[in-house]
Design a protein around this motif. Sequence first.
Motif, PDB file in Angstrom:
ATOM      1  N   ARG A 117       0.880  -1.153   0.231  1.00 31.88           N
ATOM      2  CA  ARG A 117      -0.025  -0.168   0.069  1.00 31.88           C
ATOM      3  C   ARG A 117       0.873   1.299  -0.053  1.00 31.88           C
ATOM      4  NH1 ARG A 117      -4.552   1.466  -1.218  1.00 31.88           N
ATOM      5  NH2 ARG A 117      -4.948   2.621   0.666  1.00 31.88           N
ATOM      6  N   VAL A 118       2.019   1.372   0.696  1.00 35.77           N
ATOM      7  CA  VAL A 118       2.657   2.527   1.006  1.00 35.77           C
ATOM      8  C   VAL A 118       3.785   2.787   0.056  1.00 35.77           C
ATOM      9  CG1 VAL A 118       4.139   3.786   2.672  1.00 35.77           C
ATOM     10  CG2 VAL A 118       2.117   2.547   3.629  1.00 35.77           C
ATOM     11  N   LEU A 119       4.563   1.764  -0.056  1.00 33.34           N
ATOM     12  CA  LEU A 119       5.572   2.007  -1.156  1.00 33.34           C
ATOM     13  C   LEU A 119       5.388   1.734  -2.610  1.00 33.34           C
ATOM     14  CD1 LEU A 119       8.532  -0.116   0.790  1.00 33.34           C
ATOM     15  CD2 LEU A 119       7.943   2.270   0.616  1.00 33.34           C
ATOM     16  N   ASP A 120       4.220   0.884  -2.583  1.00 29.02           N
ATOM     17  CA  ASP A 120       4.081   0.518  -4.290  1.00 29.02           C
ATOM     18  C   ASP A 120       2.534   1.321  -4.611  1.00 29.02           C
ATOM     19  OD1 ASP A 120       6.269  -0.960  -4.782  1.00 29.02           O
ATOM     20  OD2 ASP A 120       5.797  -2.436  -3.739  1.00 29.02           O
ATOM     21  N   GLY A 121       1.874   1.792  -3.534  1.00 27.73           N
ATOM     22  CA  GLY A 121       0.607   2.605  -3.908  1.00 27.73           C
ATOM     23  C   GLY A 121      -0.451   1.536  -4.462  1.00 27.73           C
ATOM     24  N   MET A 122      -0.541   0.268  -4.233  1.00 37.57           N
ATOM     25  CA  MET A 122      -1.610  -0.586  -4.538  1.00 37.57           C
ATOM     26  C   MET A 122      -2.716  -0.227  -4.002  1.00 37.57           C
ATOM     27  SD  MET A 122       0.416  -4.241  -5.220  1.00 37.57           S
ATOM     28  CE  MET A 122       1.939  -4.270  -5.837  1.00 37.57           C
ATOM     29  N   ASP A 123      -3.855  -0.584  -4.858  1.00 32.71           N
ATOM     30  CA  ASP A 123      -5.252  -0.271  -4.049  1.00 32.71           C
ATOM     31  C   ASP A 123      -5.700  -1.809  -3.530  1.00 32.71           C
ATOM     32  OD1 ASP A 123      -5.932  -1.954  -6.488  1.00 32.71           O
ATOM     33  OD2 ASP A 123      -6.860  -0.087  -7.443  1.00 32.71           O
ATOM     34  N   TYR A 124      -6.754  -1.704  -2.992  1.00 35.05           N
ATOM     35  CA  TYR A 124      -7.216  -3.215  -2.504  1.00 35.05           C
ATOM     36  C   TYR A 124      -7.584  -4.116  -3.352  1.00 35.05           C
ATOM     37  CZ  TYR A 124      -6.979  -0.691   1.919  1.00 35.05           C
ATOM     38  OH  TYR A 124      -6.382   0.089   3.109  1.00 35.05           O
ATOM     39  N   ALA A 125      -7.992  -3.815  -4.793  1.00 30.98           N
ATOM     40  CA  ALA A 125      -8.235  -4.727  -5.663  1.00 30.98           C
ATOM     41  C   ALA A 125      -7.161  -5.541  -6.154  1.00 30.98           C
ATOM     42  CB  ALA A 125      -8.894  -3.813  -6.767  1.00 30.98           C
TER      43      ALA A 125
END
Length: 162
Positions: A117-125
Motif C-alpha cells: 500500500r505505502v511503497l507501491d501504492g497498490m489499491d485493495y483490488a
Amino acid sequence: MQTEQELEQMVRTYTPPLLRYCTALLGSEADAQDAVQATFIKAWLRRHTLRGGGQDNERAWLYRIAYRTALDMLRAAKRAENRRPPEPAPPDPGISEELRAALNTLDPLDRALVLERVLDGMDYAALAKIHHRPESYLRTRYHRAKRRLATFLEKEGICHDP
C-alpha cells in the motif's frame, strides 16, 4: 506473457519494485535477489496461468508469486532453525532503521500489505488479486497493521505521521 521479449520487458519493469518488496519481507538483499529470480522463473514456467492480459493483472500476478516465494523462504528458514538475524539492509531513503524494526514486528501478511500500500501504492483490488482474499478483509488487516506500527513507534518514542 508469451515471448522471450515480453519476459525481458517484464523483468526490466518489475525487478526494482519486486527486489525492494522482497528485501523488506525477507530482511536480506541476498535472499531477496534469490526470491526475485525464483519469481521470474516461476512466472516463465507458469506463463499460461496469467489470465486476461493487462499490466494490472501482470503486476498482481508477479507480486503474488513473489509473496508466496518469500513466505516459503521464511518458512524454510524457520524449519531449519538456522535463522540468523537479518543482514543489515542497504539504506533505503524511504525506510528508516526504526521503521524497518517496527515493520519486522508485524507478521508477513501485514508487513506485505503495508509495503504494497505505502511503497507501491497498490489499491485493495490489486491486493485482493495478490493475496486471494476479500478486499474488506485486507483493508481491515492493513488498518490494524498501521495501528500496531503507530503504537510500536509511539512506545519507542519515535515520531511518525498520522
